[in-house]
Enzyme design. Structure first.
Site, PDB file in Angstrom:
ATOM      1  N   LYS A   1      22.348  -0.988  -8.021  1.00  0.00           N
ATOM      2  CA  LYS A   1      22.533  -0.330  -6.720  1.00  0.00           C
ATOM      3  C   LYS A   1      23.934  -0.624  -6.221  1.00  0.00           C
ATOM      4  O   LYS A   1      24.364  -1.772  -6.160  1.00  0.00           O
ATOM      5  CB  LYS A   1      21.515  -0.853  -5.701  1.00  0.00           C
ATOM      6  CG  LYS A   1      21.523  -0.049  -4.399  1.00  0.00           C
ATOM      7  CD  LYS A   1      20.778   1.249  -4.581  1.00  0.00           C
ATOM      8  CE  LYS A   1      20.928   2.188  -3.387  1.00  0.00           C
ATOM      9  NZ  LYS A   1      22.221   2.912  -3.398  1.00  0.00           N
TER      10      LYS A   1
ATOM     11  N   LYS B   1      24.856  -9.393  -2.812  1.00  0.00           N
ATOM     12  CA  LYS B   1      24.417  -8.806  -1.538  1.00  0.00           C
ATOM     13  C   LYS B   1      22.949  -8.403  -1.584  1.00  0.00           C
ATOM     14  O   LYS B   1      22.174  -8.709  -0.664  1.00  0.00           O
ATOM     15  CB  LYS B   1      25.293  -7.593  -1.211  1.00  0.00           C
ATOM     16  CG  LYS B   1      25.063  -6.979   0.151  1.00  0.00           C
ATOM     17  CD  LYS B   1      25.930  -5.744   0.348  1.00  0.00           C
ATOM     18  CE  LYS B   1      27.409  -6.055   0.160  1.00  0.00           C
ATOM     19  NZ  LYS B   1      28.250  -4.862   0.404  1.00  0.00           N
TER      20      LYS B   1
ATOM     21  N   LYS C   1      28.408  -0.602  -9.282  1.00  0.00           N
ATOM     22  CA  LYS C   1      29.440   0.056  -8.471  1.00  0.00           C
ATOM     23  C   LYS C   1      30.136   1.101  -9.333  1.00  0.00           C
ATOM     24  O   LYS C   1      30.168   1.000 -10.566  1.00  0.00           O
ATOM     25  CB  LYS C   1      30.476  -0.970  -7.977  1.00  0.00           C
ATOM     26  CG  LYS C   1      31.211  -0.534  -6.715  1.00  0.00           C
ATOM     27  CD  LYS C   1      30.333  -0.708  -5.485  1.00  0.00           C
ATOM     28  CE  LYS C   1      31.098  -0.395  -4.195  1.00  0.00           C
ATOM     29  NZ  LYS C   1      30.304  -0.725  -3.002  1.00  0.00           N
TER      30      LYS C   1
ATOM     31  N   THR D   1      25.521   0.222   7.979  1.00  0.00           N
ATOM     32  CA  THR D   1      26.402  -0.895   7.638  1.00  0.00           C
ATOM     33  C   THR D   1      27.006  -1.500   8.892  1.00  0.00           C
ATOM     34  O   THR D   1      27.031  -2.723   9.068  1.00  0.00           O
ATOM     35  CB  THR D   1      27.506  -0.444   6.670  1.00  0.00           C
ATOM     36  OG1 THR D   1      26.912   0.197   5.533  1.00  0.00           O
ATOM     37  CG2 THR D   1      28.329  -1.629   6.193  1.00  0.00           C
TER      38      THR D   1
ATOM     39  N   ASN E   1      33.169   4.753   9.205  1.00  0.00           N
ATOM     40  CA  ASN E   1      31.750   4.617   9.542  1.00  0.00           C
ATOM     41  C   ASN E   1      31.382   3.193   9.948  1.00  0.00           C
ATOM     42  O   ASN E   1      30.637   2.970  10.901  1.00  0.00           O
ATOM     43  CB  ASN E   1      30.881   5.047   8.355  1.00  0.00           C
ATOM     44  CG  ASN E   1      30.781   6.552   8.243  1.00  0.00           C
ATOM     45  OD1 ASN E   1      31.108   7.273   9.170  1.00  0.00           O
ATOM     46  ND2 ASN E   1      30.325   7.030   7.105  1.00  0.00           N
TER      47      ASN E   1
ATOM     48  N   SER F   1      19.731   1.977   2.500  1.00  0.00           N
ATOM     49  CA  SER F   1      19.671   2.735   1.245  1.00  0.00           C
ATOM     50  C   SER F   1      18.355   2.440   0.521  1.00  0.00           C
ATOM     51  O   SER F   1      17.737   3.339  -0.072  1.00  0.00           O
ATOM     52  CB  SER F   1      20.850   2.362   0.342  1.00  0.00           C
ATOM     53  OG  SER F   1      22.021   3.060   0.719  1.00  0.00           O
TER      54      SER F   1
END
Length: 424
Positions: A78, A102, A114, A198, A229, A357
């Protein structure tokens, strides 16, 4: 001890070098799991792809893309996909590793991954970006999937990019697969609350940390680097809590107002112009002066490597909330700790995005969607609980929150590795 990766030569303050130093600091606290620590120093899989596309003027261009899966012991990969002219394999490796940490920090059933394309999206039309995105998705399609690796938005990518990725993957597999990406448009299986998640996570962890150090948010001065954002959502929530946003910096410039910005005017300005530069309700500052601003809370929410040793000596905040990934280099981390400045590290501070997510992914599988209030309540509960556990470990070992977060996460990842065993 195994040999270092032959294709990457990190420096101590490069992204991968920073990550490796962070892992090394955790080793003394892992007990019997420390024998597995090299698992964390090597990505499981790194894919480099060529992306040939026809541009609007008929020429053929080639771009380099990446997808790195750092660790899959706890579940499918992820992590986001970024479009940026400075994207490198080493950077993507580090970002994927931080995603492993994380996801484990907030106890999500994911590994870390990523992706990125070395490209300046501002130099391309919408149609060109669509062709680039679709070809990239086709090339990495061999390793992504709803139960394999789930991309999401990151720097310079958004819900539209995710819609193209989902559609391309679905066309290539012959069935609609909404769960292959998150951060999608709401009507294509996206989740309410995802865009600001976030930034909301930055606020929630900042609020909890402020309570711990007896910092009153009412009237607290906040400086924000990066007003996309993440930074803008965090600024808005801190403003609602009574704090004053006194400085902001992005690619368009740096602005300052000792009395705090009127966010009801700044937000529309940023939306209309693409940045904070030119905002009439503030004075212009030199970009480097940003690090000298008197404030209680500093939020780096731009790119990695922003807080260097020199800047760390100048920071006047009581607390640093890392909205960006890897914004503080290890030498700066030590300086901030020595100066008594609390750092809430990226791997917990900005985990709100991946948490929502996860909610989106779960909703896609069940085809049952939650209200935004439900999502925010669940997010708050997970973030508060995760930070509480991390703070307990920090107090137990007398270590920084960053090392404590890595300790909690590495224990979870390596325990999964031990229990799964080695194959064959």
């Amino acid at each position: 001890m195994t040999e270092p990766l032959s294709f990457v030569h990190p420096t101590p303050e490069s992204p991968w070098g920073t990550y490796l130093m962070q892992v090394d600091r955790v080793a003394p606290y892992l007990g019997h799991l420390s024998r597995w620590i090299d698992t964390l120093k090597r990505p499981k899989r790194a894919l480099i792809v060529d992306i040939p596309v026809e541009l609007d003027d008929g020429t053929i261009a080639h771009y380099e893309g990446y997808r790195v899966q750092h660790n899959l012991s706890r579940g499918p990969g992820k992590g986001g996909v970024r479009y940026h002219p400075d994207v490198t394999l080493e950077e993507v490796m580090a970002l994927s590793a931080w995603m492993s940490i994380k996801n484990a920090a907030v106890n999500l059933p994911y590994g870390g991954a990523k992706g990125g394309i070395r490209i300046d999206p501002k130099k391309h039309s919408i149609k060109e970006l669509e062709r680039i995105t679709r070809r990239y998705t086709s090339e990495i399609g061999i390793i992504i999937g709803p139960q394999q690796d789930i991309p999401a938005p990151d720097v310079n990518t958004n819900a539209q990019i995710m819609a193209w990725m989902m559609d391309t993957y679905s066309m290539n597999t012959g069935a609609t697969a909404t769960g292959v990406v998150t951060g999608k448009p709401i009507h294509l299986g996206g989740s309410l609350g995802r865009v600001k998640a976030t930034g909301r996570g930055v606020f929630v962890t900042g609020r909890e940390a402020a309570r711990r150090i007896n910092l009153d948010l009412q009237g607290a001065r906040v400086a924000v680097q990066g007003f996309g954002n993440v930074g803008s959502a965090a600024a808005e929530l801190f403003g609602q809590a009574g704090a004053k946003i006194v400085a902001a910096q992005d690619h368009t410039g740096t602005i300052y107002n000792a009395n705090g910005f009127d966010l009801s005017e700044l937000m529309p300005h940023v939306k209309a112009t693409g940045g904070v530069g030119g905002f009439k309700g503030a004075e212009v500052m030199g970009n480097e002066e940003f690090w000298d601003v008197d404030c209680e809370i500093l939020i780096p929410a731009a790119l990695e490597g922003q807080i260097t040793a020199d800047r760390a000596r100048r920071v006047k905040a009581k607390m640093v909330l890392e909205g960006a990934n890897g914004p503080t280099v290890p030498s700066a981390d030590d300086i901030l700790a020595d100066r008594g400045i609390l750092v809430v590290p990226d791997v917990i501070c900005n985990a709100g995005g991946v948490t929502v997510s996860y909610f989106e992914w779960v909703q896609d599988f069940s085809s049952f969607f939650w209200t935004e209030d439900e999502i925010n309540v669940r997010l708050d509960k997970i973030m508060v609980g995760a930070l509480k556990r991390i703070w307990e470990v920090a107090d137990q070992h007398h270590i920084t929150l960053r090392t404590a977060t890595f300790t909690v996460s590495c224990e979870r990842i390596l325990q999964a590795r031990v229990e799964r065993g080695l194959y064959p």
